[in-house]
Design an enzyme around this catalytic site. Structure first.
Site, PDB file in Angstrom:
ATOM      1  N   ASP A 171       0.856  -1.197   0.000  1.00 39.00           N
ATOM      2  CA  ASP A 171       0.000   0.000   0.000  1.00 39.00           C
ATOM      3  C   ASP A 171       0.893   1.249   0.000  1.00 39.00           C
ATOM      4  O   ASP A 171       1.811   1.354   0.817  1.00 39.00           O
ATOM      5  CB  ASP A 171      -0.860  -0.056   1.284  1.00 39.00           C
ATOM      6  N   LYS A 183     -13.103  12.489   7.538  1.00 39.00           N
ATOM      7  CA  LYS A 183     -13.143  12.600   6.080  1.00 39.00           C
ATOM      8  C   LYS A 183     -13.956  13.771   5.577  1.00 39.00           C
ATOM      9  O   LYS A 183     -13.659  14.326   4.525  1.00 39.00           O
ATOM     10  CB  LYS A 183     -13.717  11.311   5.480  1.00 39.00           C
ATOM     11  N   ASP A 227      -8.876   0.699   6.219  1.00 41.32           N
ATOM     12  CA  ASP A 227      -7.858   0.541   7.260  1.00 41.32           C
ATOM     13  C   ASP A 227      -8.328   1.178   8.574  1.00 41.32           C
ATOM     14  O   ASP A 227      -8.382   0.531   9.622  1.00 41.32           O
ATOM     15  CB  ASP A 227      -6.547   1.193   6.775  1.00 41.32           C
TER      16      ASP A 227
HETATM   17  P1  13P Z   1      -9.089   4.656   5.346  1.00 44.69           P
HETATM   18  O1  13P Z   1      -8.239   5.571   6.139  1.00 44.69           O
HETATM   19  O2  13P Z   1     -10.378   5.290   4.942  1.00 44.69           O
HETATM   20  O3  13P Z   1      -9.292   3.343   5.995  1.00 44.69           O
HETATM   21  O4  13P Z   1      -8.320   4.362   3.968  1.00 44.69           O
HETATM   22  C1  13P Z   1      -7.285   3.420   3.933  1.00 44.69           C
HETATM   23  C2  13P Z   1      -6.541   3.443   2.654  1.00 44.69           C
HETATM   24  O5  13P Z   1      -6.966   3.997   1.663  1.00 44.69           O
HETATM   25  C3  13P Z   1      -5.238   2.744   2.624  1.00 44.69           C
HETATM   26  O6  13P Z   1      -4.535   3.001   1.468  1.00 44.69           O
END
Ligand code: 13P
Length: 316
Positions: free
Chosen positions: A81, A183, A255
């Site tokens: 990631d 968000k 995540d």
């Molecule tokens: P979140 O913070 O919304 O869980 O997103 C995780 C993400 O995009 C990891 O690359």
């Protein structure tokens, strides 16, 4: 069984999205596999640079190999990631990763193209697929922090050119989501017209949504009631996952929500059991709760129930 991300995308495209879940420790790995097996869903494990630095990259790989043995039925891909170029090469050369993400989205367009193309060339030579990013999400994720004034949504025409020139296998597009637990300050506004326009220009090309945690309000309230201070935490409406999948979004990254489950379980546990210092007690509660959470997300993503057909298609 570890399969390629490409194989999973081919199965999912246009029908459902794969949950892409980050892992950092044993409890998370156990809950994640249990939840995916319980809901009969294929999935993607994400390893971030932060996770590789938290313990050791070899520890993460060893945990995944062990879980693969313990949960023999599970079918999943392993993905880096938000990699930089160096980490992408390290993962490609390790032979362990199904796919890597090169995140050069903070660079100007031409530089993003050049960096992504270099990674694609190296990755494809080793049978690894590449996710790239165009446009920029906001929010804070580990060592990446993007200010509001740097955020910009993906331009569909530029996306088509980017995909053509880089040869990347999937694209993370910015449609209004952001990383982390905070968000939206006002109402949620996701720009599905961008996804639709990209799908129209490049039919069949797999898209990825980052920053897709739903930040369940019940979790936030319980965390705050147990001593937390997460005021104004808000996430994506999870009923949007499936409509996004129907538009060609094959991978949805979650995540933050997993961290919220961990925080709620541990805050409540130690508040209610101040005499306890055996971390295995809340750890066990967390594994079960996380498994349930994962299963509930897979229902919303539409991936639940697809495991038998993926087994049949991949000869697994
Ligand atoms: P979140 O913070 O919304 O869980 O997103 C995780 C993400 O995009 C990891 O690359």
């Amino acid at each position: 069984m570890i399969v390629t991300t490409k194989q999973l995308f081919e199965q999912a495209y246009g029908e459902y999205a794969l949950g892409a879940y980050n892992i950092n420790n044993t409890e998370q790995v156990m809950g994640l596999f249990q939840g995916n097996v319980d809901s009969q869903a294929p999935f993607i494990i994400q390893i971030s640079r932060g996770a590789r630095a938290y313990s050791d990259k070899r520890m993460l790989e060893a945990m995944i190999r062990a879980a693969d043995e313990i949960f023999a039925e599970a079918v999943f891909a392993v993905h880096l990631d938000h990699g930089d170029e160096e980490t992408c090469y390290d993962c490609i050369e390790s032979g362990f990763y199904s796919s890597v993400m090169i995140d050069a989205s903070s660079f100007p367009f031409e530089e993003n193209v050049a960096i992504t193309k270099r990674v694609v060339d190296r990755a494809h030579a080793s049978g690894v697929s590449v996710e790239a990013e165009l446009g920029q999400l906001g929010g804070v994720e580990e060592d990446i922090s993007v200010d509001e004034d740097q955020v910009h949504l993906t331009d569909p025409k530029q996306a088509a050119e980017f995909i053509e020139r880089t040869g990347c296998d999937s694209l993370a597009c910015a449609i209004g989501t952001s990383h982390g637990a905070f968000k939206f300050s006002g109402s949620q506004s996701l720009h599905f017209e961008i996804v639709k326009a990209i799908q129209y220009l490049i039919p069949g090309f797999p898209l990825v949504l980052h920053g897709s945690s739903s930040v369940p309000q019940e979790e936030v309230e319980r965390i705050n009631a147990a001593g937390g201070a997460l005021k104004g935490a808000r996430g994506v409406d999870p009923t949007q996952y499936l409509p996004a999948a129907k538009l060609g979004v094959c991978k949805i990254n979650i995540d933050t929500d997993g961290r919220l489950v961990w925080t709620r379980v541990h805050r409540e546990y130690f508040r209610d059991h101040p005499e306890v210092f055996d971390f295995r007690k809340p750890g066990k509660v967390y594994m079960d709760e996380y498994a349930r959470f994962i299963a509930s997300r897979n229902e919303l993503l539409g991936s639940a129930g697809h495991l038998p057909e993926v087994h049949a298609a991949l000869g697994a």
